[in-house]
Each structure stands twice: as structure tokens, then as C-alpha cells.
Enzyme design. Structure first.
Site, mmCIF file in Angstrom:
data_model
loop_
_atom_site.group_PDB
_atom_site.id
_atom_site.type_symbol
_atom_site.label_atom_id
_atom_site.label_comp_id
_atom_site.label_asym_id
_atom_site.label_seq_id
_atom_site.Cartn_x
_atom_site.Cartn_y
_atom_site.Cartn_z
ATOM 1 N N GLU A 56 0.812 -1.211 0.000
ATOM 2 C CA GLU A 56 0.000 0.000 0.000
ATOM 3 C C GLU A 56 0.854 1.274 0.000
ATOM 4 O O GLU A 56 1.751 1.433 0.821
ATOM 5 C CB GLU A 56 -0.930 -0.003 1.219
ATOM 6 C CG GLU A 56 -1.726 1.275 1.419
ATOM 7 C CD GLU A 56 -2.661 1.577 0.271
ATOM 8 O OE1 GLU A 56 -2.784 2.765 -0.083
ATOM 9 O OE2 GLU A 56 -3.274 0.640 -0.280
ATOM 10 N N THR A 85 -6.240 2.869 -5.349
ATOM 11 C CA THR A 85 -5.990 1.450 -5.119
ATOM 12 C C THR A 85 -6.826 0.569 -6.033
ATOM 13 O O THR A 85 -6.340 -0.424 -6.576
ATOM 14 C CB THR A 85 -6.277 1.090 -3.650
ATOM 15 O OG1 THR A 85 -5.333 1.760 -2.811
ATOM 16 C CG2 THR A 85 -6.169 -0.406 -3.414
ATOM 17 N N HIS A 138 -0.667 3.505 4.973
ATOM 18 C CA HIS A 138 -1.714 4.277 4.294
ATOM 19 C C HIS A 138 -1.798 5.678 4.899
ATOM 20 O O HIS A 138 -1.680 5.851 6.103
ATOM 21 C CB HIS A 138 -3.063 3.563 4.460
ATOM 22 C CG HIS A 138 -4.141 4.063 3.549
ATOM 23 N ND1 HIS A 138 -4.650 5.340 3.622
ATOM 24 C CD2 HIS A 138 -4.804 3.458 2.540
ATOM 25 C CE1 HIS A 138 -5.573 5.499 2.702
ATOM 26 N NE2 HIS A 138 -5.688 4.375 2.027
ATOM 27 N N ASP A 169 1.119 0.084 -5.122
ATOM 28 C CA ASP A 169 -0.092 0.364 -5.897
ATOM 29 C C ASP A 169 -0.168 1.792 -6.429
ATOM 30 O O ASP A 169 -0.653 2.033 -7.519
ATOM 31 C CB ASP A 169 -1.346 0.025 -5.093
ATOM 32 C CG ASP A 169 -1.515 0.885 -3.847
ATOM 33 O OD1 ASP A 169 -0.503 1.382 -3.320
ATOM 34 O OD2 ASP A 169 -2.659 1.038 -3.367
ATOM 35 N N HIS A 170 0.323 2.751 -5.644
ATOM 36 C CA HIS A 170 0.293 4.144 -6.090
ATOM 37 C C HIS A 170 1.195 4.973 -5.181
ATOM 38 O O HIS A 170 1.801 4.454 -4.253
ATOM 39 C CB HIS A 170 -1.137 4.701 -6.106
ATOM 40 C CG HIS A 170 -1.860 4.593 -4.799
ATOM 41 N ND1 HIS A 170 -1.547 5.362 -3.691
ATOM 42 C CD2 HIS A 170 -2.892 3.793 -4.406
ATOM 43 C CE1 HIS A 170 -2.348 5.058 -2.688
ATOM 44 N NE2 HIS A 170 -3.167 4.099 -3.083
#
Length: 703
Positions: free
Chosen positions: A258, A302, A419, A478-479
Site C-alpha cells: 500500500e 488502489t 496508508h 499500488d500508487h
């Protein structure tokens, strides 16, 4: 008492009574049967406020009726239908932990599927409160405790009620936008709409969205699919002959890192490696690692990343594909491809609620056989953060389910601790981080370090359990974790001059890790090939020996000599081996400076931009118009979502073992029915903690 009776015997008094009673039972549903994730006083206020506007508006429609003979039956009918909508959602939510969409309500088969034919079993004793008020009102009318008012409110009075309802809803919408910007355009979860605008508003919103989707699909033709197919065929890159099928038959374990950016790899803070274990994997001879791999997500963040890795199609230009089209779209996704081509079992492990990003519906359309969401774990107290079960506990607590899956399997772990806003309990980390003055930047290194430790613990288990030697582990970011607005503060931690930071630097920071770790392999290396998330699926499938030529995939194999090295960003910017384009400005990757293009270079850049635009446009047409319904690859069976239900997953695993008997390939049966749960070792302090309400709130402004 007579005063109250007199007031209730007027049309306006009767109207106010119904409004008040319906508001009360809506709030009752919010706090008794629904889980809205209310996290602060403002959200509680909005939840208490949001039923008022739509209730006033709907019941207010009856106030335009002059005849008393029609007024009372119609206002009670509206109230009854509104109650029915509320109650159906209550029943549906108990079974599905989600709210009913318009398409579900209008399709009997879908309602039947959604409630699994067990509506009666889902009723509860307290359900009487949803209908008691209507019964009591009918009794009061029948015995004339409340008398029929033959007077008229008049058009002005009725219009005043309508205007008040609209005014209140406008205020309500403003409150919702304050709490969750882009509430209606970037929807993470249906719960958001209900929480901030109410159930009626959600139903109308969903109906409008559904109609828009239906209109797009109604206009779609097979010829449009043919155009997409031609582009895909022309863009296809044949696999690397040496690597094709080299990992045939192995388990696939996907670890979703994440918000994990590439700069974390090998990064040191105060002399400490931020991610020492991931660094060791990155440099290992058992790993194919990519140093110029970029995320390509849009507003779906996501969910866009998941979509690209599972289907090799892009997210949408606005909003999330998962939430807008995921419930109905046809997919040619990794779980179904691997099941049909190679007999793989598929599963997702994620410590958040199933409805977040609409995963509980999307995964069915993708063909995922199992989905172990937050309901399968203990997320009480400090075991969870706001986004779900902490990573160390997710890996540990999933062993119970992992060991019972039939092999080979294709599984995905979605981590959440790293996150935004990167908060972590003090007992979970003693990592000495940076001191940039930006808490998000400073804490980012701490949560990334925690994630690294969690992955290390999981690897230790895989080794002890004997799974590591027969698996390919794919790890990817993911990003971005730090947004462009905070990159100037991040520059200090990267030993860069904040005053020199520009759009080129922002684009380069969109790199995220991609690693194919293959234990036992000794020919791994760090690959400098440029690529993006759209390229992962064909790359993985080729390693597993699956020919992808017949599938609709916009990415190309990263190992192929024909791989397309132009990486398209969702906003139509792009990056290639030599150049980066940001809002039409071209930079040299070598110098970081703006290029004063020659006519010849401009022609090359225009060609690159045109290809990026074409690829994104075709992907948008494919997804927005659901064009895959017009094309089924030879030998591939379209997924039927009705075949999947994510209730009682553990029992289904046990059932599969029993049915297969000696042919069962689960780890548990391979070890002669020996559990591996005690093999997992973690230093997570929460293992010994019990009790407390869950922290999961599903509220995010940047996922």
C-alpha cells in the site's frame, strides 16, 4: 393531550408526524442494522441530519393534493413505500453488508441471489419497529383519534415545503462535500453516500448513475469492440521464449504494498534502512526487479491499481471503475483465466470491509473464488487502523485460511498500514524517522518500515511451511504515498533542493516497486525497462505459461523484445525511456530540463501522445460501454457472478478438502492434516490484546 390531537388532525400536523416517525426509524436503522463507520461528532451530526430533506420532499408531494380522500391514502402509500425501501435495505445489508442498488431492486433474480433465498431467516425481533408506526397510525385513523382534515394546504404551502426540502438537501450536500470532497464523483463505497446524504439520496444517485451506464451500453455496438480488438492485436508483444512457462504450475502470491513508492528501496534515514527486507529481495538473484516501473492510477487509486493488475485495462478518467461499473461489467481477469487455463484456486485476503471499493461485487465478476475480508478477522481495539487489520496481523491471521486452499493458488494480500495519513501506534514502531516538519512525510518512513517487517515475518512463515519453494511472490506498490502537494517537503528527506523541485520531479516520483521473487532461481537481476501497472498481467501470465494473445489486454510483457516502453498516465501525460511529458511540456530524462523540440522531435512526441490518447480512449470505451460482452476468447467461459458468494468461506474450504479426499492439494492435507498456524511468528504486540471497538471507519480522502 387535546392540543396534540388537534394538531395531528390537521394535514400539516399529520405530515409532520409522518416525517418525524420516518426520521426516527431511519436513525434507528443507521445505529442498529447499518455500519456507517461514524468516526467523529460532525459525522454523527450529518447522519442525524441527512434523512430530513428527502423525507420532507417525498412526503411533501402529497401536500399538493387537494382532496382529503386522496391525500391520506397517498401520503401513507409514500410513507409505506419509503419504509419498504428502508426495510429491504436492512434485510439486504444483514446478508450482504451492502446497500441495494437500483439494478438489484429491479431484477428479481438479483434480489433473490442477493438475499440467498433466506429473507425470513434474516429477520430480527426488533424489525417490528420499522412497521409499528404505520400500524399505530392506521389504528388512530380508524378509531378517529386522528381525524381527517378536509381543509387544504394550498399550492404555496406545498411549494414552501418542497423549497425547504431542497434548501436542506443543499446544506446536507455541502456538509457531505466538506467531510468527503468529490463525494459524488469519486465514490469509494456506497456507505459514503448513505452516511452523508441518506438512503433515499443514494437510491436516486445510483438510479441516475445506472441509467447513464445503461445509455452508454445501449449505444455500444460490436463494431466498437472490433476496433478495440484490432488495436490490441497490433499492440501485442510476443513473450520472451526463454521465460515463457518458466514458472508453470507454481503458486502465485501477490503482495500489494500500500502507497509504497520506489524511493523507499535502499533509502536510509538516520543510518537505518527503511525497508531492509524488501531491499534484500530487490537485490536478490532470485528476483526480477524493475527500477523504472510506474503506477498509472487515476481517481480510483488502489482500485485502479487492482483493476490494471487483474485485467490489464486502465481505470476511468474520473471516479473508480470498481464502484461505477464493477458490479455489472464483464472482465477477463487473472483469477478466471488462471482457473480455466491452469486450474488455479483464487483468493483475496484484506482486513477492511468487503464493500470498500465495491470489492464484494467486483471480485465476483472477476472470478475470485474466495474473499476473506474484515469479517473473517478479529479487528477489535488496536488490532486495526482506520483502514483495516494491521499488516502483521493480516498475514498471521490469514494462515488459518491459506493452509486450506487447494494448490496451485493465485492469492492476493492487500496491506493497509502504510496508508495516508501514516499513523501508527507507538508500540508498533521504534523507527527513528526524519524531521521535515511534515507529519505525513515523517510518519511515511515509519509505516513503510512496519510493512517491511510484516512482509519479512510472512516470508519466514512461507519458508517454514514449505510454500516458498513452490511459489512465485509478486510484490508491487499500488500508487504514490506522498502526494505532489507534499513533494516539496519530501525533497528534504531525499536530499533534494525544494526550491528546484518541478513537475518533472513529480513525474519521476510516480515510480513504484515491482518484483517477481522466485525462490531457488539464481539468474535474477534489476531490469531498467520502462513499464507500468498495465503491463503486469501479460508478464505474469507468460511466466506461468499462459498465452495471452486471445485476451483483451492493453499492457505488454515487460520481458518481451516488443514491449512498449511508453508509460501512459491516467491524465494522458506519459514517460518513456528518454522523455517525460507533463501537460504537453517535454523533459529530457537525462537532464531533467525542458526540451526545445526540433520539428523532427515534435513529430515523434506527437506520435507518442497520439498513441497514449488512443490507448486510453479504447480502454475507456471498453469499460464504460462494457464491450467485453461482445467478445469471448476461444475456450474461455465468461464469469457468472452468481457462482460466487463470500459467506462461510472457511466452511467452503473444508468442504472442498472433504470432497476431494486424498486428491486434496491443500497445504493442510499435504502435511497430513497438520496445521501450520503455530509456525507463524510475529512480534506484533496486539496478538495478546483483546476487546475494544474496531477502528475501521472506511473514511478516506486519499486512497
Amino acid at each position: 393531550m387535546n392540543y396534540i390531537r388537534t394538531k395531528l388532525s390537521t394535514r400539516f400536523g399529520f405530515f409532520c408526524l409522518l416525517v418525524g416517525l420516518f426520521w426516527a426509524k431511519t436513525i434507528y436503522a443507521y445505529f442498529t442494522d447499518f455500519q456507517l463507520g461514524l468516526a467523529n461528532p460532525f459525522e454523527y451530526f450529518v447522519a442525524l441530519f441527512n434523512p430530513i430533506a428527502t423525507t420532507l420532499f417525498l412526503l411533501g408531494l402529497a401536500m399538493y393534493i387537494k382532496s382529503s380522500r386522496l391525500f391520506y391514502p397517498i401520503i401513507l402509500l409514500i410513507d409505506g413505500l419509503n419504509t419498504l425501501l428502508l426495510y429491504l435495505n436492512v434485510i439486504y445489508y444483514r446478508e450482504f453488508t451492502d446497500f441495494m442498488t437500483v439494478s438489484t431492486m429491479t431484477g428479481y433474480s438479483k434480489v433473490n441471489q442477493g438475499l440467498s433465498g433466506s429473507s425470513l431467516a434474516l429477520t430480527m425481533p426488533h424489525d417490528v419497529f420499522y412497521w409499528l408506526d404505520i400500524v399505530l397510525i392506521l389504528v388512530l385513523l380508524l378509531f378517529r383519534v386522528i381525524r381527517i382534515d378536509k381543509g387544504k394546504i394550498g399550492f404555496k404551502g406545498a411549494f414552501a415545503i418542497t423549497s425547504t426540502a431542497i434548501l436542506i438537501f443543499t446544506a446536507n450536500l455541502s456538509f457531505g462535500e466538506m467531510a468527503r470532497p468529490q463525494l459524488l464523483t469519486r465514490t469509494f463505497d456506497r456507505t459514503y453516500i448513505v452516511k452523508y446524504l441518506g438512503l433515499n439520496a443514494f437510491t436516486v444517485y445510483d438510479g441516475i448513475k445506472q441509467q447513464h451506464n445503461n445509455d452508454l451500453r445501449a449505444m455500444a455496438t460490436k463494431s466498437e469492440m472490433n476496433d478495440v480488438h484490432k488495436f490490441i492485436n497490433k499492440h501485442y508483444a510476443a513473450p520472451n521464449a526463454k521465460l515463457f512457462g518458466s514458472q508453470k504450475g507454481k503458486n502465485v502470491i501477490v503482495i500489494h504494498l500500500e502507497s509504497f513508492q520506489q524511493f523507499l528501496i535502499d533509502k536510509k534515514v538516520n543510518g537505518q534502512e527503511v525497508t531492509p527486507f524488501l531491499n534484500s529481495l530487490y537485490h536478490s538473484k532470485s528476483t526480477y526487479a524493475f527500477s523504472n516501473f510506474f503506477h498509472e492510477v487515476g481517481q480510483g487509486k488502489t482500485s485502479d491499481a487492482e483493476n490494471m493488475l487483474e485485467t490489464s485495462t486502465y481505470g476511468l478518467p474520473q471516479g473508480s471503475l470498481f464502484t461505477q461499473f464493477g458490479s455489472d461489467n464483464v472482465f477477463q481477469a487473472a483469477p478466471s483465466i488462471l482457473k480455466q487455463e491452469k486450474g488455479y484456486t483464487s483468493a483475496v485476503f484484506h482486513g477492511n470491509v468487503a464493500s470498500f471499493w465495491n470489492r464484494n461485487n467486483v471480485y465476483k465478476n472477476m472470478g475470485y473464488q474466495y474473499f476473506f475480508d474484515a469479517s473473517y478477522y478479529d479487528t477489535s481495539g488496536d488490532r486495526a487502523s482506520g483502514y483495516g487489520l494491521k499488516d502483521k496481523l493480516l498475514f498471521k491471521d490469514s494462515v488459518k485460511y491459506l493452509q486450506r486452499l487447494q494448490q496451485p493458488f493465485y492469492i492476493k494480500y492487500i496491506t493497509v498500514t502504510n496508508h495516508f495519513p501514516y499513523t501508527i501506534d507507538s508500540e508498533d514502531s521504534n523507527f527513528k524517522t526524519t524531521n521535515t516538519g511534515d507529519s505525513s512525510v515523517d510518519n511515511y518512513f515509519k509505516t513503510a518500515h512496519y510493512l517491511d517487517e510484516a512482509v519479512k515475518e510472512f516470508y519466514a512463515y512461507l519458508q517454514k511451511a514449505g510454500l516458498l519453494k513452490n511459489s512465485i511472490i509478486m510484490l508491487y506498490g499500488d500508487h504514490y504515498g506522498i502526494s505532489n502537494s507534499e513533494n516539496i517537503n519530501l525533497a528534504k528527506a531525499l536530499d533534494k533542493n525544494p526550491n528546484d523541485w518541478n513537475n518533472f520531479d513529480n513525474a519521476q516520483l510516480q515510480r513504484v516497486p515491482l518484483m517477481f521473487n522466485i525462490p531457488g532461481m539464481k539468474s535474477g537481476y534489476i531490469d531498467n525497462t520502462y513499464g507500468g501497472e498495465i503491463d503486469v498481467l501479460p508478464t505474469l501470465l507468460h511466466l506461468l505459461g499462459v498465452n495471452t494473445k486471445k485476451y483483451i489486454q492493453f499492457g505488454t510483457d515487460l520481458f518481451s523484445k516488443k514491449h512498449d516502453t511508453v508509460v501512459a498516465f491516467r491524465n494522458r501525460d506519459w514517460v518513456s525511456t528518454k522523455y517525460t511529458s507533463v501537460s504537453g511540456t517535454i523533459y529530457s530524462n537525462k537532464t531533467g530540463k525542458v526540451i526545445n523540440a526540433t520539428p523532427h522531435q515534435r513529430k515523434i512526441f506527437n506520435k507518442m501522445q497520439a498513441r497514449v490518447n488512443t490507448e486510453l480512449s479504447y480502454s475507456d470505451e471498453l469499460n464504460e460501454q462494457n464491450l467485453l460482452r461482445f467478445y469471448t476468447p476461444k475456450g474461455f467461459n465468461p464469469v457468472n457472478p452468481k457462482d460466487y458468494n463470500y459467506q462461510n468461506e472457511f466452511q467452503k474450504e473444508l468442504g472442498a478438502e472433504t470432497e476431494l479426499g486424498k486428491k486434496s492439494t491443500s497445504l493442510y492435507d499435504k502435511l497430513k492434516k497438520k496445521s501450520t498456524e503455530n509456525m507463524y511468528k510475529t512480534d506484533a504486540p496486539e496478538v495478546n490484546h483483546t476487546g475494544g471497538s474496531s477502528r475501521i471507519n472506511n473514511k478516506t480522502s486519499d486512497d
